[in-house]
Design a protein around this motif. Structure first.
Motif, mmCIF file in Angstrom:
data_model
loop_
_atom_site.group_PDB
_atom_site.id
_atom_site.type_symbol
_atom_site.label_atom_id
_atom_site.label_comp_id
_atom_site.label_asym_id
_atom_site.label_seq_id
_atom_site.Cartn_x
_atom_site.Cartn_y
_atom_site.Cartn_z
ATOM 1 N N TRP A 4 3.667 -23.839 2.961
ATOM 2 C CA TRP A 4 4.168 -23.817 1.585
ATOM 3 C C TRP A 4 5.642 -23.436 1.570
ATOM 4 O O TRP A 4 6.438 -24.042 0.828
ATOM 5 N N LEU A 5 6.033 -22.454 2.364
ATOM 6 C CA LEU A 5 7.420 -22.000 2.389
ATOM 7 C C LEU A 5 8.376 -23.074 2.886
ATOM 8 O O LEU A 5 9.537 -23.128 2.471
ATOM 9 N N ARG A 6 7.888 -23.939 3.757
ATOM 10 C CA ARG A 6 8.748 -25.031 4.252
ATOM 11 C C ARG A 6 9.005 -26.073 3.169
ATOM 12 O O ARG A 6 10.020 -26.776 3.201
ATOM 13 N N LYS A 43 5.301 -19.752 -10.526
ATOM 14 C CA LYS A 43 4.694 -18.416 -10.533
ATOM 15 C C LYS A 43 4.349 -17.973 -9.112
ATOM 16 O O LYS A 43 4.541 -16.807 -8.738
ATOM 17 N N ARG A 44 3.840 -18.903 -8.323
ATOM 18 C CA ARG A 44 3.510 -18.578 -6.933
ATOM 19 C C ARG A 44 4.770 -18.190 -6.164
ATOM 20 O O ARG A 44 4.764 -17.232 -5.374
ATOM 21 N N ALA A 45 5.848 -18.924 -6.381
ATOM 22 C CA ALA A 45 7.095 -18.630 -5.681
ATOM 23 C C ALA A 45 7.614 -17.232 -6.042
ATOM 24 O O ALA A 45 8.091 -16.483 -5.178
ATOM 25 N N THR A 46 7.524 -16.884 -7.322
ATOM 26 C CA THR A 46 7.980 -15.565 -7.762
ATOM 27 C C THR A 46 7.172 -14.458 -7.083
ATOM 28 O O THR A 46 7.724 -13.451 -6.620
ATOM 29 N N SER A 90 -1.064 -19.728 7.875
ATOM 30 C CA SER A 90 -0.443 -21.022 8.179
ATOM 31 C C SER A 90 -0.207 -21.814 6.902
ATOM 32 O O SER A 90 0.780 -22.544 6.778
ATOM 33 N N GLY A 91 -1.124 -21.667 5.928
ATOM 34 C CA GLY A 91 -0.930 -22.332 4.641
ATOM 35 C C GLY A 91 0.293 -21.813 3.927
ATOM 36 O O GLY A 91 1.038 -22.569 3.301
ATOM 37 N N LEU A 92 0.535 -20.504 4.034
ATOM 38 C CA LEU A 92 1.721 -19.915 3.420
ATOM 39 C C LEU A 92 2.980 -20.421 4.125
ATOM 40 O O LEU A 92 3.973 -20.765 3.471
ATOM 41 N N SER A 93 2.949 -20.497 5.450
ATOM 42 C CA SER A 93 4.113 -20.990 6.196
ATOM 43 C C SER A 93 4.429 -22.425 5.802
ATOM 44 O O SER A 93 5.599 -22.786 5.603
#
Length: 336
Positions: free
Chosen positions: A320-322, A287-290, A315-318
Protein backbone atom coordinates in the motif's frame (compact mmCIF):
# COMPACT_ATOMS: atom_id res chain seq x y z
CA UNK A 1 -40.29 12.79 27.18
CA UNK A 2 -38.43 12.43 23.90
CA UNK A 3 -36.01 9.83 22.74
CA UNK A 4 -32.60 10.81 21.47
CA UNK A 5 -32.30 9.90 17.82
CA UNK A 6 -29.22 7.83 17.05
CA UNK A 7 -27.27 9.52 14.25
CA UNK A 8 -24.47 7.04 13.65
CA UNK A 9 -23.01 3.78 14.91
CA UNK A 10 -20.25 5.63 16.76
CA UNK A 11 -19.78 5.97 20.50
CA UNK A 12 -17.47 7.90 22.81
CA UNK A 13 -14.77 5.66 24.22
CA UNK A 14 -15.65 7.00 27.69
CA UNK A 15 -17.86 3.92 27.90
CA UNK A 16 -14.66 1.93 28.46
CA UNK A 17 -13.62 3.94 31.50
CA UNK A 18 -12.31 1.48 34.08
CA UNK A 19 -11.88 -1.32 31.54
CA UNK A 20 -8.09 -1.48 31.83
CA UNK A 21 -8.13 -1.79 35.62
CA UNK A 22 -10.94 -4.34 35.62
CA UNK A 23 -9.33 -6.59 33.00
CA UNK A 24 -5.92 -6.28 34.62
CA UNK A 25 -7.42 -7.55 37.89
CA UNK A 26 -8.03 -10.83 36.06
CA UNK A 27 -4.37 -10.91 34.91
CA UNK A 28 -5.34 -10.22 31.28
CA UNK A 29 -3.77 -7.76 28.83
CA UNK A 30 -6.32 -5.02 28.02
CA UNK A 31 -4.36 -3.80 24.99
CA UNK A 32 -4.26 -7.29 23.50
CA UNK A 33 -8.03 -7.56 23.90
CA UNK A 34 -8.51 -4.15 22.27
CA UNK A 35 -6.42 -5.23 19.29
CA UNK A 36 -8.39 -8.45 18.99
CA UNK A 37 -11.62 -6.45 18.94
CA UNK A 38 -10.02 -4.16 16.32
CA UNK A 39 -10.27 -1.12 18.55
CA UNK A 40 -7.50 1.51 18.62
CA UNK A 41 -5.52 1.27 21.84
CA UNK A 42 -6.21 4.95 22.51
CA UNK A 43 -9.85 4.02 23.13
CA UNK A 44 -8.78 2.69 26.54
CA UNK A 45 -7.26 6.00 27.64
CA UNK A 46 -8.89 8.80 25.62
CA UNK A 47 -12.56 9.23 26.65
CA UNK A 48 -13.61 11.40 23.72
CA UNK A 49 -12.39 9.14 20.93
CA UNK A 50 -15.20 8.09 18.59
CA UNK A 51 -15.17 4.37 17.83
CA UNK A 52 -17.55 1.82 16.35
CA UNK A 53 -20.14 0.73 18.92
CA UNK A 54 -20.05 -2.80 17.51
CA UNK A 55 -16.32 -3.01 18.29
CA UNK A 56 -16.95 -2.04 21.90
CA UNK A 57 -19.59 -4.77 22.06
CA UNK A 58 -17.05 -7.25 20.70
CA UNK A 59 -14.49 -6.13 23.28
CA UNK A 60 -16.91 -6.58 26.18
CA UNK A 61 -17.95 -10.02 24.92
CA UNK A 62 -14.29 -11.06 24.66
CA UNK A 63 -13.56 -9.77 28.15
CA UNK A 64 -16.54 -11.63 29.63
CA UNK A 65 -15.45 -14.84 27.92
CA UNK A 66 -11.77 -14.60 28.92
CA UNK A 67 -12.44 -13.55 32.52
CA UNK A 68 -15.30 -15.98 33.03
CA UNK A 69 -17.35 -13.10 34.49
CA UNK A 70 -20.88 -13.31 33.09
CA UNK A 71 -21.54 -9.91 34.63
CA UNK A 72 -18.43 -8.21 33.21
CA UNK A 73 -20.45 -5.34 31.68
CA UNK A 74 -22.20 -4.80 35.00
CA UNK A 75 -18.89 -4.80 36.87
CA UNK A 76 -17.74 -2.08 34.49
CA UNK A 77 -20.98 -0.17 35.12
CA UNK A 78 -20.35 -0.39 38.86
CA UNK A 79 -17.48 2.06 38.32
CA UNK A 80 -19.66 4.58 36.46
CA UNK A 81 -19.82 8.20 37.47
CA UNK A 82 -21.94 10.89 35.86
CA UNK A 83 -18.75 12.50 34.59
CA UNK A 84 -18.45 9.60 32.12
CA UNK A 85 -21.19 11.33 30.10
CA UNK A 86 -18.91 14.28 29.37
CA UNK A 87 -20.57 17.74 28.99
CA UNK A 88 -24.03 16.17 29.32
CA UNK A 89 -23.20 15.20 32.92
CA UNK A 90 -22.93 18.80 34.10
CA UNK A 91 -26.19 19.84 32.42
CA UNK A 92 -28.02 16.75 33.76
CA UNK A 93 -26.73 17.21 37.31
CA UNK A 94 -27.95 20.82 37.40
CA UNK A 95 -31.59 20.01 36.65
CA UNK A 96 -34.16 20.82 39.38
CA UNK A 97 -35.91 17.41 39.32
CA UNK A 98 -35.17 13.81 38.37
CA UNK A 99 -37.73 14.10 35.56
CA UNK A 100 -35.78 16.92 33.94
CA UNK A 101 -32.47 15.19 34.57
CA UNK A 102 -33.64 12.08 32.72
CA UNK A 103 -35.08 14.25 29.94
CA UNK A 104 -31.61 15.73 29.38
CA UNK A 105 -30.00 12.28 29.33
CA UNK A 106 -32.60 10.96 26.87
CA UNK A 107 -32.36 13.97 24.57
CA UNK A 108 -28.58 14.12 24.33
CA UNK A 109 -27.60 10.47 24.76
CA UNK A 110 -26.71 10.21 21.06
CA UNK A 111 -23.69 12.43 21.74
CA UNK A 112 -22.28 9.57 23.83
CA UNK A 113 -23.63 6.37 22.28
CA UNK A 114 -24.84 6.96 18.74
CA UNK A 115 -26.99 3.83 18.30
CA UNK A 116 -28.69 4.09 21.71
CA UNK A 117 -32.16 5.62 22.04
CA UNK A 118 -33.68 6.25 25.47
CA UNK A 119 -37.21 7.23 26.47
CA UNK A 120 -39.13 7.64 29.72
CA UNK A 121 -42.73 6.43 29.65
CA UNK A 122 -45.09 7.38 32.48
CA UNK A 123 -48.17 5.27 33.23
CA UNK A 124 -50.15 5.03 36.44
CA UNK A 125 -47.82 4.89 39.42
CA UNK A 126 -44.68 3.94 37.50
CA UNK A 127 -42.23 5.44 35.04
CA UNK A 128 -40.17 3.24 32.72
CA UNK A 129 -36.72 4.26 31.48
CA UNK A 130 -36.56 2.11 28.37
CA UNK A 131 -33.72 1.76 25.87
CA UNK A 132 -33.12 0.38 22.39
CA UNK A 133 -29.62 -0.30 21.09
CA UNK A 134 -29.28 -0.90 17.34
CA UNK A 135 -25.82 -2.19 16.40
CA UNK A 136 -26.55 -2.34 12.69
CA UNK A 137 -27.48 -6.01 12.47
CA UNK A 138 -25.17 -7.23 15.24
CA UNK A 139 -26.87 -9.03 18.10
CA UNK A 140 -26.78 -6.88 21.22
CA UNK A 141 -24.95 -8.74 23.97
CA UNK A 142 -25.93 -8.81 27.63
CA UNK A 143 -22.60 -7.11 28.41
CA UNK A 144 -23.50 -3.93 26.51
CA UNK A 145 -27.07 -3.85 27.80
CA UNK A 146 -26.03 -4.33 31.42
CA UNK A 147 -23.28 -1.72 31.07
CA UNK A 148 -25.83 0.83 29.82
CA UNK A 149 -28.54 0.24 32.41
CA UNK A 150 -26.14 -0.46 35.24
CA UNK A 151 -24.56 2.90 34.51
CA UNK A 152 -27.94 4.66 34.35
CA UNK A 153 -28.91 3.13 37.69
CA UNK A 154 -25.66 4.36 39.22
CA UNK A 155 -26.35 7.89 37.91
CA UNK A 156 -29.81 7.94 39.48
CA UNK A 157 -28.54 6.51 42.77
CA UNK A 158 -25.94 9.28 42.89
CA UNK A 159 -28.56 12.03 42.96
CA UNK A 160 -31.35 10.34 44.93
CA UNK A 161 -31.53 9.68 48.65
CA UNK A 162 -29.32 6.98 50.13
CA UNK A 163 -30.74 3.52 49.57
CA UNK A 164 -32.77 4.36 46.45
CA UNK A 165 -33.50 1.46 44.15
CA UNK A 166 -35.69 0.99 41.08
CA UNK A 167 -39.00 -0.79 41.45
CA UNK A 168 -37.85 -3.31 38.87
CA UNK A 169 -34.98 -3.97 36.48
CA UNK A 170 -35.91 -5.61 33.18
CA UNK A 171 -33.62 -7.45 30.76
CA UNK A 172 -34.51 -9.33 27.59
CA UNK A 173 -31.62 -11.74 27.95
CA UNK A 174 -31.65 -14.89 30.05
CA UNK A 175 -30.44 -15.01 33.68
CA UNK A 176 -26.78 -15.76 34.44
CA UNK A 177 -25.78 -19.28 35.40
CA UNK A 178 -23.48 -18.30 38.27
CA UNK A 179 -23.09 -15.69 41.03
CA UNK A 180 -23.13 -12.04 39.93
CA UNK A 181 -23.31 -8.52 41.37
CA UNK A 182 -26.83 -7.77 40.04
CA UNK A 183 -28.42 -7.58 43.49
CA UNK A 184 -25.53 -5.52 44.84
CA UNK A 185 -25.67 -2.89 42.10
CA UNK A 186 -29.41 -2.61 41.47
CA UNK A 187 -30.34 -3.41 45.11
CA UNK A 188 -32.79 -5.97 43.77
CA UNK A 189 -32.74 -9.00 41.47
CA UNK A 190 -33.57 -8.13 37.82
CA UNK A 191 -36.34 -9.83 35.87
CA UNK A 192 -34.70 -11.71 33.00
CA UNK A 193 -36.41 -12.83 29.80
CA UNK A 194 -38.51 -9.63 29.87
CA UNK A 195 -40.15 -7.90 26.91
CA UNK A 196 -37.84 -4.88 27.09
CA UNK A 197 -34.59 -3.59 28.59
CA UNK A 198 -34.98 -0.87 31.16
CA UNK A 199 -35.51 0.42 34.67
CA UNK A 200 -38.93 0.76 36.31
CA UNK A 201 -39.18 3.67 38.75
CA UNK A 202 -41.91 4.95 41.03
CA UNK A 203 -43.54 7.80 39.13
CA UNK A 204 -43.23 9.95 42.24
CA UNK A 205 -39.44 9.61 41.97
CA UNK A 206 -39.54 11.88 38.92
CA UNK A 207 -40.77 14.79 41.04
CA UNK A 208 -37.96 14.59 43.60
CA UNK A 209 -36.33 18.04 43.63
CA UNK A 210 -32.66 18.88 43.89
CA UNK A 211 -30.72 21.98 44.89
CA UNK A 212 -31.36 24.98 42.67
CA UNK A 213 -28.62 26.14 40.29
CA UNK A 214 -27.84 29.41 38.56
CA UNK A 215 -30.45 29.67 35.75
CA UNK A 216 -28.08 31.80 33.63
CA UNK A 217 -25.37 29.13 33.78
CA UNK A 218 -27.98 26.45 33.09
CA UNK A 219 -29.17 28.32 30.01
CA UNK A 220 -25.58 28.72 28.79
CA UNK A 221 -24.88 25.01 29.17
CA UNK A 222 -28.13 24.14 27.40
CA UNK A 223 -27.19 26.32 24.44
CA UNK A 224 -23.67 24.87 24.32
CA UNK A 225 -24.85 21.25 24.24
CA UNK A 226 -27.59 22.07 21.72
CA UNK A 227 -24.80 23.39 19.54
CA UNK A 228 -22.88 20.14 19.97
CA UNK A 229 -25.96 18.19 18.93
CA UNK A 230 -26.63 20.38 15.90
CA UNK A 231 -22.95 20.00 15.02
CA UNK A 232 -23.72 16.40 14.15
CA UNK A 233 -25.42 17.73 11.02
CA UNK A 234 -22.15 18.10 9.16
CA UNK A 235 -21.33 17.51 5.54
CA UNK A 236 -21.82 14.03 4.14
CA UNK A 237 -18.07 13.78 3.63
CA UNK A 238 -17.46 14.46 7.33
CA UNK A 239 -20.11 11.97 8.44
CA UNK A 240 -18.80 9.24 6.15
CA UNK A 241 -15.20 9.99 7.08
CA UNK A 242 -16.04 9.62 10.76
CA UNK A 243 -17.59 6.20 10.19
CA UNK A 244 -14.69 5.11 7.96
CA UNK A 245 -12.17 5.99 10.67
CA UNK A 246 -14.14 3.92 13.17
CA UNK A 247 -14.60 0.93 10.85
CA UNK A 248 -11.13 0.63 9.32
CA UNK A 249 -9.74 -1.34 12.30
CA UNK A 250 -12.65 -3.79 12.09
CA UNK A 251 -11.78 -4.92 8.56
CA UNK A 252 -15.36 -4.28 7.43
CA UNK A 253 -15.08 -0.82 5.94
CA UNK A 254 -17.18 -1.29 2.80
CA UNK A 255 -19.59 1.14 1.20
CA UNK A 256 -22.63 -0.97 2.08
CA UNK A 257 -21.50 -1.26 5.71
CA UNK A 258 -20.87 2.47 6.04
CA UNK A 259 -24.24 3.21 4.44
CA UNK A 260 -25.99 0.88 6.89
CA UNK A 261 -24.31 2.66 9.81
CA UNK A 262 -25.66 5.97 8.54
CA UNK A 263 -29.14 4.57 7.91
CA UNK A 264 -29.07 5.07 4.14
CA UNK A 265 -28.64 2.86 1.07
CA UNK A 266 -25.34 2.28 -0.69
CA UNK A 267 -26.67 4.12 -3.74
CA UNK A 268 -27.67 7.13 -1.64
CA UNK A 269 -24.23 7.16 -0.02
CA UNK A 270 -22.46 7.38 -3.40
CA UNK A 271 -24.93 9.95 -4.72
CA UNK A 272 -24.60 12.27 -1.74
CA UNK A 273 -20.80 12.04 -1.79
CA UNK A 274 -20.83 12.79 -5.51
CA UNK A 275 -22.85 15.93 -4.78
CA UNK A 276 -19.88 17.06 -2.70
CA UNK A 277 -17.44 16.05 -5.46
CA UNK A 278 -16.11 13.21 -3.33
CA UNK A 279 -15.68 9.48 -4.01
CA UNK A 280 -16.04 6.82 -1.34
CA UNK A 281 -12.94 4.82 -2.30
CA UNK A 282 -10.74 7.90 -2.31
CA UNK A 283 -12.12 8.98 1.06
CA UNK A 284 -11.26 5.56 2.49
CA UNK A 285 -7.69 5.81 1.23
CA UNK A 286 -7.33 9.37 2.53
CA UNK A 287 -8.44 8.31 6.00
CA UNK A 288 -6.20 5.25 5.87
CA UNK A 289 -3.23 7.38 4.82
CA UNK A 290 -3.81 9.79 7.72
CA UNK A 291 -3.93 6.92 10.21
CA UNK A 292 -0.84 5.22 8.76
CA UNK A 293 1.14 8.45 8.89
CA UNK A 294 0.20 8.88 12.56
CA UNK A 295 1.04 5.26 13.45
CA UNK A 296 4.38 5.32 11.63
CA UNK A 297 5.39 8.23 13.84
CA UNK A 298 5.22 5.92 16.84
CA UNK A 299 6.82 2.60 17.67
CA UNK A 300 4.26 0.23 16.18
CA UNK A 301 5.30 -2.70 14.05
CA UNK A 302 4.06 -3.03 10.47
CA UNK A 303 1.72 -5.92 11.21
CA UNK A 304 0.08 -3.95 14.04
CA UNK A 305 -0.43 -0.91 11.84
CA UNK A 306 -1.82 -3.12 9.07
CA UNK A 307 -4.50 -4.49 11.40
CA UNK A 308 -5.47 -1.02 12.62
CA UNK A 309 -6.04 0.31 9.10
CA UNK A 310 -7.84 -2.68 7.63
CA UNK A 311 -4.98 -4.25 5.69
CA UNK A 312 -4.27 -7.97 5.82
CA UNK A 313 -0.59 -8.07 6.72
CA UNK A 314 2.72 -6.23 7.01
CA UNK A 315 3.41 -7.05 3.35
CA UNK A 316 0.00 -5.60 2.48
CA UNK A 317 0.96 -2.39 4.24
CA UNK A 318 4.30 -2.26 2.39
CA UNK A 319 2.51 -2.73 -0.92
CA UNK A 320 0.00 0.00 0.00
CA UNK A 321 2.80 2.43 0.88
CA UNK A 322 4.42 1.92 -2.52
CA UNK A 323 1.19 2.92 -4.24
CA UNK A 324 -0.02 5.76 -2.02
CA UNK A 325 1.73 8.96 -0.90
CA UNK A 326 1.33 9.77 2.78
CA UNK A 327 -0.27 13.08 3.79
CA UNK A 328 1.76 16.02 5.00
CA UNK A 329 1.46 17.04 8.67
CA UNK A 330 -1.53 19.19 7.66
CA UNK A 331 -3.31 17.12 4.98
CA UNK A 332 -5.61 18.74 2.50
CA UNK A 333 -9.34 18.50 3.12
CA UNK A 334 -9.95 17.60 -0.52
CA UNK A 335 -11.03 14.04 -1.16
CA UNK A 336 -11.39 13.86 -4.92
Amino acid sequence: METAVAMTQLTRSAGLSGFTALVSAYALDPLALAREARLPEQALSEPDLLVAASSIATLLDLAAERTGAEDFGLRLADKRRMSNMGPIALLASMQPTLRKMLAVICRYQSLNIGPLSLVVEEAGEVAILRGELDLSGRAVSRQVTELVFGGLCRYIQAVMETGWRPRAVMFRHLPPSGPTIHRELFRRVPEFGADFDGLVLARSDLDVSFDAHDPVLLSYLQAHIDQLLSGRARSMRDEVGEVISALLPTGHCRADTVAAHLGITRRTLHRRLAEEECRFRQLVEDKRATLIAAYLGGERKYHEIAELVGLNSASGLSHWLRRHPLPSPQPSQRCS
